[in-house]
Design an enzyme around this catalytic site. Structure first.
Site, PDB file in Angstrom:
ATOM      1  N   GLU A  15       0.791  -1.273  -0.115  1.00  0.00           N
ATOM      2  CA  GLU A  15      -0.036   0.053  -0.090  1.00  0.00           C
ATOM      3  C   GLU A  15       0.908   1.376  -0.077  1.00  0.00           C
ATOM      4  O   GLU A  15       0.675   2.322  -0.667  1.00  0.00           O
ATOM      5  CB  GLU A  15      -1.021   0.088   1.221  1.00  0.00           C
ATOM      6  CG  GLU A  15      -1.977   1.242   1.211  1.00  0.00           C
ATOM      7  CD  GLU A  15      -3.022   0.960   2.228  1.00  0.00           C
ATOM      8  OE1 GLU A  15      -3.656  -0.116   2.323  1.00  0.00           O
ATOM      9  OE2 GLU A  15      -3.350   1.849   3.007  1.00  0.00           O
ATOM     10  N   ARG A  17      -2.324  32.413 -19.019  1.00  0.00           N
ATOM     11  CA  ARG A  17      -2.810  33.648 -18.211  1.00  0.00           C
ATOM     12  C   ARG A  17      -2.004  35.010 -18.090  1.00  0.00           C
ATOM     13  O   ARG A  17      -0.600  34.614 -17.860  1.00  0.00           O
ATOM     14  CB  ARG A  17      -2.723  33.180 -16.765  1.00  0.00           C
ATOM     15  CG  ARG A  17      -3.262  34.268 -15.558  1.00  0.00           C
ATOM     16  CD  ARG A  17      -4.598  34.697 -15.744  1.00  0.00           C
ATOM     17  NE  ARG A  17      -4.939  35.449 -14.583  1.00  0.00           N
ATOM     18  CZ  ARG A  17      -5.944  36.178 -14.504  1.00  0.00           C
ATOM     19  NH1 ARG A  17      -6.767  36.457 -15.703  1.00  0.00           N
ATOM     20  NH2 ARG A  17      -6.286  37.027 -13.529  1.00  0.00           N
ATOM     21  N   GLN A  47       9.364  35.188 -12.472  1.00  0.00           N
ATOM     22  CA  GLN A  47      10.259  34.170 -11.645  1.00  0.00           C
ATOM     23  C   GLN A  47       9.596  33.742 -10.543  1.00  0.00           C
ATOM     24  O   GLN A  47       9.590  32.610 -10.057  1.00  0.00           O
ATOM     25  CB  GLN A  47      11.435  35.185 -11.237  1.00  0.00           C
ATOM     26  CG  GLN A  47      12.678  34.090 -10.736  1.00  0.00           C
ATOM     27  CD  GLN A  47      14.036  34.676 -10.442  1.00  0.00           C
ATOM     28  OE1 GLN A  47      14.088  35.386  -9.398  1.00  0.00           O
ATOM     29  NE2 GLN A  47      14.759  34.797 -11.323  1.00  0.00           N
TER      30      GLN A  47
END
Length: 389
Positions: A242, A268, A279
């Site tokens: 798991e 955008r 940056q």
């Protein structure tokens, strides 16, 4: 060390991504048990619900590395991370224990339907007073002739509202420590086993989860998995699967969210140029990439160890730590980079909610750190396993 998948594995990954996008939905609809089972059966037909089960019992017979690759593809293609989580929990916490420790009769009885998607499994161990302290279970199993009588309750049991079979831990020797627990395979509908109402959770909403109650539940001795007293060892083995392969679904989801975040940063515009040109934005995306790639390497290293039969406890714990911490931070970054859009309903905020539980289930991250520290010999005698590494 070859970091590239072979052609067959790459083609399998592409197939799973296409299937998940086409047939598994985004998890935004209200939970419908019938639709959940419909999607589950479709995943079974693709070989996903029985990926690591031997072909002799109806599974795909994949090794751990290839299984992890399949789970990563599932997480990438399926926006419903809760559904992907349920499939992985079924396979690694419940089906693999039957595969590795079941008698031939138990394997023949359960594995074909569990591998094919006809049946769903749940693993019931956590209790209100025994979460991280798994050896302190209050659920009791008392031997009476050719059967055991189980009494107690479980909580946070993934898939319990829809499960056909439960792999369940109970104390046969209360206070017996590591050898005090025993694992049982219990069919849903067994008298005395009932399931409570489905939880409403902050994340992983597509994964049905509830409490399980046991009241004078009679289980034949033939349904003991392994031997009496071997429950803790079976649980530890399932957790290696798991903590490695289940978390591969998060790798895929992280990659999907990172890809959409990069696309958002390219499209955008603010102050006359794409925000990816700033940056502060570009460096945050680079940090997201570093965390994802680092976590991926650690997870596949742990998967290689599983395939090699390693008894190393450090690699699965580190993989779980790395993936879960990276997932939460990547979710936070994805929300931040979308600004106000990030706190509206959408991929970023959904992933963040789905990532939050990853630091808790399969053993909290604090417990994983304890496990690693113990394996490193901190606070006690140095581990022989460490000296052999």
């Amino acid at each position: 060390m070859n970091f590239d998948f072979d052609t067959e594995t790459a083609e399998m990954r592409d197939m799973v991504v296409r299937f998940a996008r086409r047939d598994l939905g985004d998890g935004t609809a209200a939970h419908d048990p019938e639709d959940f089972r419909r999607r589950w059966q479709l995943a079974g037909k693709q070989g996903i619900t029985g990926a690591s089960v031997p072909a002799a019992y109806g599974g795909s017979g994949l090794d751990a590395v290839t299984t992890a690759a399949l789970m990563e593809a599932l997480g990438y293609g399926c926006p419903d991370q809760g559904f992907a989580f349920s499939v992985a929990a079924h396979l690694f916490a419940a089906v693999m224990p039957i595969t590795e420790f079941g008698t031939e009769e138990q394997k023949q009885r359960w594995l074909p339907s569990l591998a094919s998607g006809e049946a769903i499994a749940a693993h019931a161990i956590t209790e209100p007073e025994a979460g991280s302290d798994a050896l302190s279970l209050r659920t009791r199993a008392e031997r009476k002739g050719d059967a055991y009588v189980l009494n107690g309750s479980k909580c946070f049991t993934t898939n319990s509202p829809v499960a056909d079979v439960f792999v369940l831990q109970a104390a046969t020797s209360p206070g017996g420590g590591f050898f005090g627990l025993t694992t049982f395979v219990v069919a849903a509908g067994t008298p005395g086993l009932t399931v409570g109402p489905r939880y409403d959770k902050v994340g992983l909403r597509g994964s049905p989860m509830a409490d399980v109650y046991l009241t004078d539940c009679v289980v034949p001795a033939a349904d003991v998995l392994g031997e009496e007293g071997s429950g803790a060892g079976i649980f530890s083995s399932s957790m290696k699967w798991e903590r490695t392969c289940l978390f591969a679904t998060y790798l895929g989801a992280m990659q999907r969210v990172l890809d959409s975040t990069v696309e958002h940063a390219r499209e955008r515009e603010q102050f006359g140029r794409p925000i990816g040109g700033f940056q502060a934005v570009s460096h945050r995306i680079v940090d997201m990439t570093v965390r994802l790639e680092s976590a991926r390497l650690m997870l596949y290293k742990a998967a290689c160890g599983l395939d090699a039969g390693s008894d190393d406890e450090i690699a699965p714990a580190l993989a779980k730590l790395a993936v879960s911490e990276a997932a939460v931070q990547l979710g936070l970054d994805a929300v931040q980079l979308r600004g106000a859009l990030g706190i509206l309903g959408g991929e970023a905020e959904t992933f963040l909610r789905d990532a939050l539980p990853s630091r808790i289930f399969s053993g909290t991250n604090e417990i994983q750190k304890n496990n690693v520290a113990r394996a490193l010999g901190l606070g006690g005698r140095r581990s022989r396993k460490l000296r052999q590494r």
